[in-house]
Design an enzyme around this catalytic site. Structure first.
Site, PDB file in Angstrom:
ATOM      1  N   ILE A 149       0.750  -1.164  -0.059  1.00 12.31           N
ATOM      2  CA  ILE A 149       0.109  -0.162  -0.092  1.00 12.31           C
ATOM      3  C   ILE A 149       0.810   1.301  -0.109  1.00 12.31           C
ATOM      4  O   ILE A 149       0.698   2.333  -0.783  1.00 12.31           O
ATOM      5  CB  ILE A 149      -1.121   0.041   1.142  1.00 12.31           C
ATOM      6  CG1 ILE A 149      -2.190  -1.188   0.878  1.00 12.31           C
ATOM      7  CG2 ILE A 149      -1.709   1.469   1.265  1.00 12.31           C
ATOM      8  CD1 ILE A 149      -2.769  -1.529   2.129  1.00 12.31           C
ATOM      9  N   ASP A 168      11.025   3.160   6.635  1.00 10.09           N
ATOM     10  CA  ASP A 168      10.822   1.535   6.803  1.00 10.09           C
ATOM     11  C   ASP A 168      12.075   0.785   7.026  1.00 10.09           C
ATOM     12  O   ASP A 168      12.926   0.679   6.218  1.00 10.09           O
ATOM     13  CB  ASP A 168      10.054   1.052   5.319  1.00 10.09           C
ATOM     14  CG  ASP A 168       9.676  -0.353   5.357  1.00 10.09           C
ATOM     15  OD1 ASP A 168      10.311  -1.248   6.050  1.00 10.09           O
ATOM     16  OD2 ASP A 168       8.681  -0.748   4.660  1.00 10.09           O
ATOM     17  N   THR A 200       2.184   0.299   8.179  1.00  8.21           N
ATOM     18  CA  THR A 200       2.653  -1.005   8.482  1.00  8.21           C
ATOM     19  C   THR A 200       1.808  -1.914   9.194  1.00  8.21           C
ATOM     20  O   THR A 200       0.573  -1.585   9.526  1.00  8.21           O
ATOM     21  CB  THR A 200       3.645  -0.676   9.648  1.00  8.21           C
ATOM     22  OG1 THR A 200       3.037  -0.129  10.826  1.00  8.21           O
ATOM     23  CG2 THR A 200       4.629   0.521   9.314  1.00  8.21           C
ATOM     24  N   ALA A 228      -4.026   1.699   8.442  1.00  7.17           N
ATOM     25  CA  ALA A 228      -3.464   0.412   8.586  1.00  7.17           C
ATOM     26  C   ALA A 228      -3.947  -0.450   9.493  1.00  7.17           C
ATOM     27  O   ALA A 228      -4.953  -1.054   9.438  1.00  7.17           O
ATOM     28  CB  ALA A 228      -1.983   0.823   8.712  1.00  7.17           C
ATOM     29  N   ARG A 229      -3.749   0.044  10.941  1.00  7.21           N
ATOM     30  CA  ARG A 229      -4.364  -0.810  12.027  1.00  7.21           C
ATOM     31  C   ARG A 229      -4.396   0.388  13.030  1.00  7.21           C
ATOM     32  O   ARG A 229      -3.326   0.958  13.529  1.00  7.21           O
ATOM     33  CB  ARG A 229      -3.286  -1.844  12.515  1.00  7.21           C
ATOM     34  CG  ARG A 229      -3.580  -3.028  11.642  1.00  7.21           C
ATOM     35  CD  ARG A 229      -5.036  -3.665  11.902  1.00  7.21           C
ATOM     36  NE  ARG A 229      -5.302  -4.833  11.011  1.00  7.21           N
ATOM     37  CZ  ARG A 229      -5.874  -4.732   9.868  1.00  7.21           C
ATOM     38  NH1 ARG A 229      -6.144  -3.631   9.257  1.00  7.21           N
ATOM     39  NH2 ARG A 229      -6.272  -5.949   9.137  1.00  7.21           N
ATOM     40  N   GLU A 258     -12.635  -1.609  17.722  1.00 11.20           N
ATOM     41  CA  GLU A 258     -13.348  -1.498  16.748  1.00 11.20           C
ATOM     42  C   GLU A 258     -14.747  -2.072  16.962  1.00 11.20           C
ATOM     43  O   GLU A 258     -14.742  -3.632  16.998  1.00 11.20           O
ATOM     44  CB  GLU A 258     -13.061  -1.796  15.283  1.00 11.20           C
ATOM     45  CG  GLU A 258     -11.879  -1.023  14.820  1.00 11.20           C
ATOM     46  CD  GLU A 258     -11.368  -1.426  13.608  1.00 11.20           C
ATOM     47  OE1 GLU A 258     -11.727  -2.265  12.893  1.00 11.20           O
ATOM     48  OE2 GLU A 258     -10.133  -0.652  13.251  1.00 11.20           O
ATOM     49  N   HIS A 276     -13.524   1.446   9.133  1.00 12.69           N
ATOM     50  CA  HIS A 276     -12.708   0.382   8.362  1.00 12.69           C
ATOM     51  C   HIS A 276     -13.253   0.088   7.188  1.00 12.69           C
ATOM     52  O   HIS A 276     -13.317  -1.145   6.732  1.00 12.69           O
ATOM     53  CB  HIS A 276     -12.618  -0.786   9.403  1.00 12.69           C
ATOM     54  CG  HIS A 276     -11.309  -1.673   9.181  1.00 12.69           C
ATOM     55  ND1 HIS A 276     -10.941  -2.315  10.182  1.00 12.69           N
ATOM     56  CD2 HIS A 276     -10.601  -2.127   8.386  1.00 12.69           C
ATOM     57  CE1 HIS A 276      -9.692  -3.251   9.780  1.00 12.69           C
ATOM     58  NE2 HIS A 276      -9.694  -2.914   8.397  1.00 12.69           N
ATOM     59  N   LEU A 277     -13.172   1.043   6.312  1.00 13.07           N
ATOM     60  CA  LEU A 277     -13.687   1.023   4.760  1.00 13.07           C
ATOM     61  C   LEU A 277     -12.417   0.735   4.000  1.00 13.07           C
ATOM     62  O   LEU A 277     -12.867   0.675   2.520  1.00 13.07           O
ATOM     63  CB  LEU A 277     -14.462   2.016   4.500  1.00 13.07           C
ATOM     64  CG  LEU A 277     -15.804   2.082   5.378  1.00 13.07           C
ATOM     65  CD1 LEU A 277     -16.532   3.441   4.611  1.00 13.07           C
ATOM     66  CD2 LEU A 277     -16.660   1.003   5.149  1.00 13.07           C
ATOM     67  N   GLY A 278     -11.123   0.797   4.266  1.00 12.31           N
ATOM     68  CA  GLY A 278     -10.327   0.833   3.281  1.00 12.31           C
ATOM     69  C   GLY A 278     -10.103  -0.407   2.123  1.00 12.31           C
ATOM     70  O   GLY A 278     -10.272   0.158   0.946  1.00 12.31           O
ATOM     71  N   ALA A 279     -10.686  -1.678   2.686  1.00 10.22           N
ATOM     72  CA  ALA A 279     -10.782  -2.672   1.501  1.00 10.22           C
ATOM     73  C   ALA A 279     -12.234  -2.848   1.224  1.00 10.22           C
ATOM     74  O   ALA A 279     -12.440  -3.821   0.471  1.00 10.22           O
ATOM     75  CB  ALA A 279     -10.632  -3.767   2.308  1.00 10.22           C
TER      76      ALA A 279
HETATM   77  N1  LIG Z   1      -7.823  -0.358   6.470  1.00 13.00           N
HETATM   78  C1  LIG Z   1      -8.119  -1.287   5.495  1.00 13.00           C
HETATM   79  O1  LIG Z   1      -9.102  -1.697   5.541  1.00 13.00           O
HETATM   80  C2  LIG Z   1      -6.855  -1.997   5.276  1.00 13.00           C
HETATM   81  C3  LIG Z   1      -5.723  -1.931   5.919  1.00 13.00           C
HETATM   82  N2  LIG Z   1      -4.870  -2.909   5.901  1.00 13.00           N
HETATM   83  C4  LIG Z   1      -3.507  -2.777   6.493  1.00 13.00           C
HETATM   84  O2  LIG Z   1      -2.389  -1.841   6.061  1.00 13.00           O
HETATM   85  C5  LIG Z   1      -1.268  -2.306   6.467  1.00 13.00           C
HETATM   86  C6  LIG Z   1      -0.173  -2.200   5.228  1.00 13.00           C
HETATM   87  O3  LIG Z   1      -0.669  -3.280   4.324  1.00 13.00           O
HETATM   88  P1  LIG Z   1       0.339  -3.821   2.931  1.00 13.00           P
HETATM   89  O4  LIG Z   1       0.746  -2.489   2.598  1.00 13.00           O
HETATM   90  O5  LIG Z   1      -0.392  -4.802   2.390  1.00 13.00           O
HETATM   91  O6  LIG Z   1       1.365  -4.500   3.841  1.00 13.00           O
HETATM   92  P2  LIG Z   1       2.784  -5.112   3.422  1.00 13.00           P
HETATM   93  O7  LIG Z   1       3.387  -6.157   4.251  1.00 13.00           O
HETATM   94  O8  LIG Z   1       3.062  -4.896   2.133  1.00 13.00           O
HETATM   95  O9  LIG Z   1       3.688  -3.731   4.115  1.00 13.00           O
HETATM   96  C7  LIG Z   1       3.913  -3.275   5.291  1.00 13.00           C
HETATM   97  C8  LIG Z   1       5.239  -2.488   5.495  1.00 13.00           C
HETATM   98  O10 LIG Z   1       5.468  -2.000   6.689  1.00 13.00           O
HETATM   99  C9  LIG Z   1       7.082  -2.130   7.075  1.00 13.00           C
HETATM  100  N3  LIG Z   1       7.268  -2.301   8.491  1.00 13.00           N
HETATM  101  C10 LIG Z   1       7.076  -3.373   9.107  1.00 13.00           C
HETATM  102  N4  LIG Z   1       7.453  -2.988  10.405  1.00 13.00           N
HETATM  103  C11 LIG Z   1       7.961  -1.517  10.313  1.00 13.00           C
HETATM  104  C12 LIG Z   1       8.152  -0.825  11.260  1.00 13.00           C
HETATM  105  N5  LIG Z   1       8.176  -0.954  12.677  1.00 13.00           N
HETATM  106  N6  LIG Z   1       8.318   0.621  10.960  1.00 13.00           N
HETATM  107  C13 LIG Z   1       8.284   1.009   9.638  1.00 13.00           C
HETATM  108  N7  LIG Z   1       7.845   0.212   8.763  1.00 13.00           N
HETATM  109  C14 LIG Z   1       7.692  -1.290   9.187  1.00 13.00           C
HETATM  110  C15 LIG Z   1       7.492  -3.418   6.314  1.00 13.00           C
HETATM  111  O11 LIG Z   1       8.775  -3.393   5.952  1.00 13.00           O
HETATM  112  C16 LIG Z   1       6.382  -3.595   4.858  1.00 13.00           C
HETATM  113  O12 LIG Z   1       7.184  -2.759   3.986  1.00 13.00           O
HETATM  114  C17 LIG Z   1      -1.320  -3.430   7.246  1.00 13.00           C
HETATM  115  O13 LIG Z   1      -1.328  -3.257   8.650  1.00 13.00           O
HETATM  116  C18 LIG Z   1      -2.690  -4.058   6.535  1.00 13.00           C
HETATM  117  O14 LIG Z   1      -3.298  -4.866   7.580  1.00 13.00           O
HETATM  118  C19 LIG Z   1      -4.545  -3.653   4.517  1.00 13.00           C
HETATM  119  C20 LIG Z   1      -5.549  -3.586   3.686  1.00 13.00           C
HETATM  120  C21 LIG Z   1      -6.996  -3.037   4.062  1.00 13.00           C
HETATM  121  O1  LIG Z   2      -6.906  -6.592   4.728  1.00 12.40           O
HETATM  122  C1  LIG Z   2      -6.941  -5.626   5.784  1.00 12.40           C
HETATM  123  O2  LIG Z   2      -5.860  -5.815   6.577  1.00 12.40           O
HETATM  124  C2  LIG Z   2      -8.081  -5.186   6.311  1.00 12.40           C
HETATM  125  O3  LIG Z   2      -7.980  -4.422   7.207  1.00 12.40           O
HETATM  126  C3  LIG Z   2      -9.486  -5.161   5.475  1.00 12.40           C
HETATM  127  O4  LIG Z   2     -10.347  -5.582   6.627  1.00 12.40           O
HETATM  128  P1  LIG Z   2     -11.799  -5.962   6.250  1.00 12.40           P
HETATM  129  O5  LIG Z   2     -11.404  -7.485   5.383  1.00 12.40           O
HETATM  130  O6  LIG Z   2     -12.351  -5.096   5.411  1.00 12.40           O
HETATM  131  O7  LIG Z   2     -12.500  -6.560   7.557  1.00 12.40           O
END
Ligand SMILES: NC(=O)C1=CN([C@@H]2O[C@H](COP(=O)(O)OP(=O)(O)OC[C@H]3O[C@@H](n4cnc5c(N)ncnc54)[C@H](O)[C@@H]3O)[C@@H](O)[C@H]2O)C=CC1
Ligand SMILES: O=C(O)C(=O)COP(=O)(O)O
Length: 524
Positions: A149, A168, A200, A228-229, A258, A276-279
């Site tokens: 992302i 990162d 992250t 993210a979280r 949540e 929590h609408l990102g996805a």
């Molecule tokens: N709001 C939502 O609906 C959604 C939220 N997310 C969340 O978004 C976040 C990122 O997802 P992706 O990009 O797919 O994950 P990813 O695994 O591709 O990227 C995570 C990045 O964080 C870095 N990282 C890990 N520990 C770190 C630290 N201590 N300091 C700085 N960087 C660090 C990693 O090196 C990696 O590059 C996750 O927490 C995921 O759960 C993902 C999809 C939907």
């Molecule tokens: O894929 C993720 O990490 C998300 O946070 C998406 O969450 P959800 O599947 O919309 O409950």
């Protein structure tokens, strides 16, 4: 028939591969209401709402795989799943673009006060002065975590002529260069960025990464985004800085709990929020549901899963090459385990020839799982084999060499026990199959499968005949038989296979025969 419990709302269209499969049955029920379904479910499909705890998994004795239709697995106790031998998979990139776009939408909304202005207009106000915004162009966007992302966001930010700075710790300079971003320490990012967005996972290191201390290092008038979280930005630490005007705005899609329990932060005008609408787009939901459906289907078809959290990732192409060795290693481990009725301390495996070019770590795990399975009551497979071996004080190691001892590929396993050492050598010959070609230094050649008898005897006339006669007297048909010896008249071995298991009574009679040293039944 495999039963799959779908505990969160998952796109039905994306579940089609499972719905279309004649040997899969889907049950749509939240785990809280699933009752007896928990006892029979082979798989559990979730999003972020269901908490997959150790307690829940222990109530699901048939559970083999937990599939997360999304990225974050912080709602799943992966360590407990691993211990229980349950595979955990996710859909790592199906929602990347949707979440990136949502983050961008949050940024634009925040900088231009769109949610607040909407409320105002709907209340029949026309207050143009209250909502003067900030341009993106020329601003510095600080991205914490440049994964899937984060890197998509960097791309889009450049199109808006923003400067991008990234923190990162796991990012290589090469990848940063390829994506075209400037890397920085966290402190540099905090003091330079006009807008900070976190991407992250939630880990020990990232929980509260933006807290009272680190937030005090940010520029006055900073904007924050968390898609993210919940918890990466400490909610309580934000409030005083919003009040003082140090933080000009914050956009939150995720929360420490949540739905949010402590809503005091949400009272502030400068806070914009989504649940929590990102996805939550049609496209992302279809993608993640299709990805996990294909994976779960592959898993139940005995094929490799490519996005496992607790298994080495193996592509389909590599899997096809590795599979014969995987099965051979499992049988070799199982064989030795049944031969050695004693505690063991060490298992080493040497890979010779072409097999050494494959993912040997996965083959070794299969070997260890095969070894442990006759010894542990719980499920043991490649997911938890390493962990269980460690718990039992068994160390394992591998050696790889290009040299071959006459075979195109070969696995030699040495197991060191409290009283003895056992060695076994196996090979896989395409179109011929798995063969065990050496046991404790005896040359032999047999197919490791089914009901076997491993007999050690003296290489003297009559020994083989006596064994044959006794089995015949019991109406036991020998399916195959091989013998091996090191020198004429010395120690020798026989390997016999049968269509059905030989009883303990017959084994005992065989043991009493003249010239027979030991007899072991082995079931593979
Ligand atoms: N709001 C939502 O609906 C959604 C939220 N997310 C969340 O978004 C976040 C990122 O997802 P992706 O990009 O797919 O994950 P990813 O695994 O591709 O990227 C995570 C990045 O964080 C870095 N990282 C890990 N520990 C770190 C630290 N201590 N300091 C700085 N960087 C660090 C990693 O090196 C990696 O590059 C996750 O927490 C995921 O759960 C993902 C999809 C939907
Ligand atoms: O894929 C993720 O990490 C998300 O946070 C998406 O969450 P959800 O599947 O919309 O409950």
């Amino acid at each position: 028939m495999f039963r799959i419990l779908v505990s969160d709302k998952i796109s039905e269209e994306g579940l089609q591969p499972l719905l279309n499969s004649s040997h899969i049955m889907l049950v749509n029920k939240n785990v809280a209401d699933a009752g007896e379904e928990l006892e029979t479910a082979d798989a559990l499909l979730v999003r972020s709402a269901t908490q997959v705890t150790e307690e829940l998994m222990k109530k699901m004795p048939q559970l083999k795989i937990v599939a997360r239709a999304g990225v974050g697995v912080d709602n799943i106790d992966v360590e407990a799943a691993t211990k229980l031998g349950i595979v955990v998979i996710n859909a790592p990139d199906g929602n990347t673009i949707s979440t990136t776009e949502h983050t961008f939408a949050m940024m634009a909304s925040m900088l231009r006060h769109i949610p607040q202005a909407t409320v105002s207009v709907k209340s029949n106000e026309w207050n143009r002065n209250a909502f003067v915004g900030t341009e993106m162009r020329g601003k510095t966007l600080g991205i914490v975590g440049l994964g899937r992302i984060g890197s998509e966001l960097a791309k889009r930010a450049r199109a808006f002529e923003m400067n991008v700075i990234v923190f990162d710790p796991f990012l290589t300079e090469e990848r940063a260069y390829k994506i075209g971003v400037t890397t920085a320490s966290l402190d540099e990012l905090l003091s330079t960025a006009d807008i900070i967005t976190v991407h992250t996972p939630l880990t020990k290191e990232t929980k509260g990464l933006l807290n009272e201390k680190t937030l005090s290092k940010t520029k006055k008038g900073v904007y924050l985004i968390n898609c993210a979280r919940g918890g990466i930005i400490e909610e309580a630490a934000v409030i005083p800085l919003l009040e003082s005007g140090h933080i000009r705005g914050i956009a939150l899609d995720v929360f420490e709990t949540e739905p949010p329990e402590n809503t005091s932060l949400l009272q502030y005008e400068q806070v914009i929020a989504t649940p929590h609408l990102g996805a939550s787009t049609k496209e992302a939901q279809l993608n993640v549901a299709s990805q996990v459906s294909e994976e779960v289907l592959a898993f139940f078809n005995g094929e490799p899963v490519t996005s496992s959290i607790n298994l080495p990732t193996i592509s389909k192409e590599v899997y096809e090459k590795i599979m014969p060795f995987y099965q051979l290693a499992k049988k070799m481990g199982n064989f030795v385990s049944q031969c050695m009725a004693e505690p063991v301390n060490e298992i080493s495996v040497a890979y010779e020839g072409s097999v050494g070019e494959l993912q040997t770590a996965a083959i070794t795990k299969s070997l260890i799982a095969g070894f442990l399975s006759p010894r542990v009551a719980s499920t043991v497979n490649e997911v938890n084999a390493g962990m269980i071996a460690k718990e039992r004080g068994i160390s394992f190691s591998e050696k790889i060499s290009n040299e071959t001892s006459g075979y195109e590929n070969c696995l030699t396993v040495k197991v060191v026990g409290n009283k003895s050492v056992f060695s076994i050598k196996g090979t896989y010959i395409p179109h011929y199959g798995e063969r065990i070609v050496e046991l404790n230094g005896f040359n032999i050649d047999f197919y490791p499968d089914g009901h076997l008898l491993y007999i050690q005897h003296s290489d003297k006339p009559g020994a083989i005949g006596r064994v044959g006669r006794l089995l015949g007297d019991h109406s036991i048909n020998i399916a195959t038989m091989q013998v091996g010896r090191k020198q004429r008249g010395g120690d020798a071995i026989m390997m016999l296979s049968f269509d059905k298991a030989v009883t303990e009574r017959v084994v005992s009679e065989l043991n009493d025969l003249e010239g027979i040293v030991s007899v072991r039944t082995i079931d593979l």
